[in-house]
Design a protein around this motif. Structure first.
Motif, PDB file in Angstrom:
ATOM      1  N   ASP A 145     131.101  64.700 -35.971  1.00 17.28           N
ATOM      2  CA  ASP A 145     130.868  65.665 -34.897  1.00 17.28           C
ATOM      3  C   ASP A 145     129.892  65.054 -33.901  1.00 17.28           C
ATOM      4  O   ASP A 145     129.179  64.082 -34.201  1.00 17.28           O
ATOM      5  CB  ASP A 145     130.302  66.966 -35.472  1.00 17.28           C
ATOM      6  N   SER A 146     129.841  65.629 -32.710  1.00 17.32           N
ATOM      7  CA  SER A 146     128.891  65.171 -31.692  1.00 17.32           C
ATOM      8  C   SER A 146     128.517  66.350 -30.813  1.00 17.32           C
ATOM      9  O   SER A 146     129.281  67.305 -30.669  1.00 17.32           O
ATOM     10  CB  SER A 146     129.495  64.048 -30.838  1.00 17.32           C
ATOM     11  N   GLY A 147     127.340  66.258 -30.221  1.00 19.86           N
ATOM     12  CA  GLY A 147     126.891  67.320 -29.334  1.00 19.86           C
ATOM     13  C   GLY A 147     125.447  67.143 -28.927  1.00 19.86           C
ATOM     14  O   GLY A 147     124.747  66.242 -29.397  1.00 19.86           O
ATOM     15  N   SER A 148     124.996  68.011 -28.051  1.00 22.17           N
ATOM     16  CA  SER A 148     123.629  67.968 -27.541  1.00 22.17           C
ATOM     17  C   SER A 148     122.617  68.215 -28.654  1.00 22.17           C
ATOM     18  O   SER A 148     122.982  68.572 -29.782  1.00 22.17           O
ATOM     19  CB  SER A 148     123.456  69.041 -26.462  1.00 22.17           C
ATOM     20  N   THR A 149     121.353  68.031 -28.338  1.00 22.65           N
ATOM     21  CA  THR A 149     120.316  68.279 -29.341  1.00 22.65           C
ATOM     22  C   THR A 149     120.358  69.728 -29.823  1.00 22.65           C
ATOM     23  O   THR A 149     120.208  69.996 -31.021  1.00 22.65           O
ATOM     24  CB  THR A 149     118.924  67.955 -28.771  1.00 22.65           C
ATOM     25  N   GLU A 150     120.569  70.651 -28.906  1.00 21.12           N
ATOM     26  CA  GLU A 150     120.665  72.050 -29.308  1.00 21.12           C
ATOM     27  C   GLU A 150     121.861  72.275 -30.232  1.00 21.12           C
ATOM     28  O   GLU A 150     121.777  73.025 -31.212  1.00 21.12           O
ATOM     29  CB  GLU A 150     120.786  72.951 -28.073  1.00 21.12           C
ATOM     30  N   TYR A 151     122.980  71.616 -29.935  1.00 20.83           N
ATOM     31  CA  TYR A 151     124.172  71.747 -30.770  1.00 20.83           C
ATOM     32  C   TYR A 151     123.928  71.145 -32.155  1.00 20.83           C
ATOM     33  O   TYR A 151     124.323  71.738 -33.170  1.00 20.83           O
ATOM     34  CB  TYR A 151     125.347  71.043 -30.095  1.00 20.83           C
ATOM     35  N   ILE A 152     123.291  69.985 -32.198  1.00 16.00           N
ATOM     36  CA  ILE A 152     122.992  69.342 -33.480  1.00 16.00           C
ATOM     37  C   ILE A 152     122.126  70.255 -34.348  1.00 16.00           C
ATOM     38  O   ILE A 152     122.388  70.455 -35.539  1.00 16.00           O
ATOM     39  CB  ILE A 152     122.300  67.987 -33.249  1.00 16.00           C
ATOM     40  N   ILE A 153     121.093  70.822 -33.744  1.00 17.20           N
ATOM     41  CA  ILE A 153     120.207  71.727 -34.489  1.00 17.20           C
ATOM     42  C   ILE A 153     121.000  72.915 -35.041  1.00 17.20           C
ATOM     43  O   ILE A 153     120.851  73.293 -36.214  1.00 17.20           O
ATOM     44  CB  ILE A 153     119.064  72.215 -33.582  1.00 17.20           C
TER      45      ILE A 153
END
Length: 385
Positions: A285-293
């Motif tokens: 998966d991949s995503g912004s820092t907010e998405y990762i959190i």
């Protein structure tokens, strides 16, 4: 043991950063904490402290808000009564805060040495030349300020205010990793092609995720005539990617993912979209820092995560989800944003006590001649969902 070692090194080399008065050097952690908290309390509602996710623990614990660039930009308007916005981040973030703040508010960056190598990869003169050459090729228009041409400029928020203003004036917009996909959709509704800068990897990964094949993407090298491209290659492209990158996120590799999977069967690998394309493809998966959190904290108990982003965020997240979940850096040595790290507790204390004494250190001011179009580009960003 990574962070304590880095913190010790930082204390020894503090004088190599933006110079501080002697009385702010050599302070104990306890004294720093006590005095920062006291200054913050004394300033009360006059002060708002913003802290980026990549900021060190010793500083971010004093932030009123933590988040990525997009989330923090949204907080500025929520405090019209505040006189001072202290941004514990890097220079381009403080510029954006100044543009979005009220006229009476002053934005402060605790250490002027906190810059961004990615932002430095796109200079205003280079962008002017790029646009001029694309005009010569027939893909851009000098009248874009009146109505968007077939080419829409999109700049990542990790760029100088001058770059944001250029994009705003030509019908373009700013994006962050959180809203990059929505922003590209917005831009393609207004033009046939996108000029995306300064991070080629975020642009490539986001466009590919939206279904754009790699052969419809080209890389513009600002150090080459016509970006090193033939007009036919540009004609076939839906997105022109500026040749820039994040020095932190390009350290992550496919081999690291392969090694982690061997060592931790069943591990979930999640990475930031500033990593190279092949790393995103190898990850789960991949995503912004907010998405990762959000993904890690909301995962099933017992899950294990290898995370490809800046080490301060990873370590903070690992502590937050333990012991129900396990999280660690994809890079065993940890990827540190060294310029973000320059905002030390000592610099934060110097900034806050200066305010108590009536002195504003390191105020960040975007010149009026570029503030309007920068705000236009940022307001467009904030309007896209």
């Amino acid at each position: 043991m990574l962070l304590p070692v880095l913190t010790a090194y930082e204390k020894e080399h503090l004088s190599e950063r933006q110079p501080l008065p002697e009385r702010y050097l050599g302070l104990s952690d306890e004294e720093l904490d006590f005095r920062i908290a006291a200054a913050r309390d004394a300033l009360g509602r006059r002060l708002v402290i913003l802290g980026h996710h990549y900021q060190r623990d010793e500083v971010i614990k004093f932030a009123d808000y933590t988040g990525d660039s997009y989330k923090l930009a949204q907080q500025v308007a929520k405090h019209p009564d505040a006189d001072f916005i202290v941004f514990c981040g890097v220079h381009f973030m403080a510029e954006s805060a100044d543009v979005l703040s009220a006229p009476h508010q002053q934005v402060i960056l605790p250490d002027l040495a906190a810059g961004c190598s990615m932002a430095d990869m796109a200079e205003p003169e280079q962008l002017e030349m790029c646009w001029s050459e694309l005009e010569q090729m027939g893909f851009a228009s000098s009248s874009a300020r009146l109505e968007p041409s077939g080419l829409v400029p999109v700049t990542y928020i990790n760029s100088a205010a001058s770059i944001k203003a250029f994009c705003g004036e030509r019908g373009g917009v700013v994006c962050t990793s959180s809203n990059a996909a929505a922003t590209l959709k917005w831009a393609w509704q207004r033009g046939e092609r996108i000029l995306f800068l300064p991070d080629q990897h975020l642009g490539r990964n986001t466009a590919y995720k939206l279904g754009v094949p790699l052969d419809q993407m080209v890389v513009w090298d600002p150090n080459e005539i016509w970006g090193g491209l033939e007009p036919d290659a540009v004609k076939r492209a839906r997105i022109i990617l500026w040749k820039g990158h994040c020095s932190v996120h390009t350290r992550f590799t496919v081999r690291q993912i392969e090694n982690i999977r061997r060592q931790h069967p069943g591990v979930r690998v999640i990475v930031h979209p500033e990593v190279p394309w092949d790393v995103v493809q190898a990850a789960d998966d991949s995503g912004s820092t907010e998405y990762i959190i959000k993904q890690v904290t909301g995962s099933n108990p017992g899950s294990t995560w290898a995370i490809g982003t800046e080490i301060h965020l990873v370590n903070r997240l690992a502590r937050q989800v333990a012991p129900e979940r396990t999280a660690f850096s994809l890079d065993q040595f940890g990827c540190l944003c060294s310029t973000m790290f320059r905002v030390s507790p000592n610099h934060l204390l110097w900034s806050l006590e200066g305010l108590l004494d009536g002195e504003v250190h390191n105020r960040i001011v975007v010149p009026d001649d570029r503030k309007h179009w920068t705000k236009v580009a940022l307001d467009r960003m904030l309007s896209i969902s």
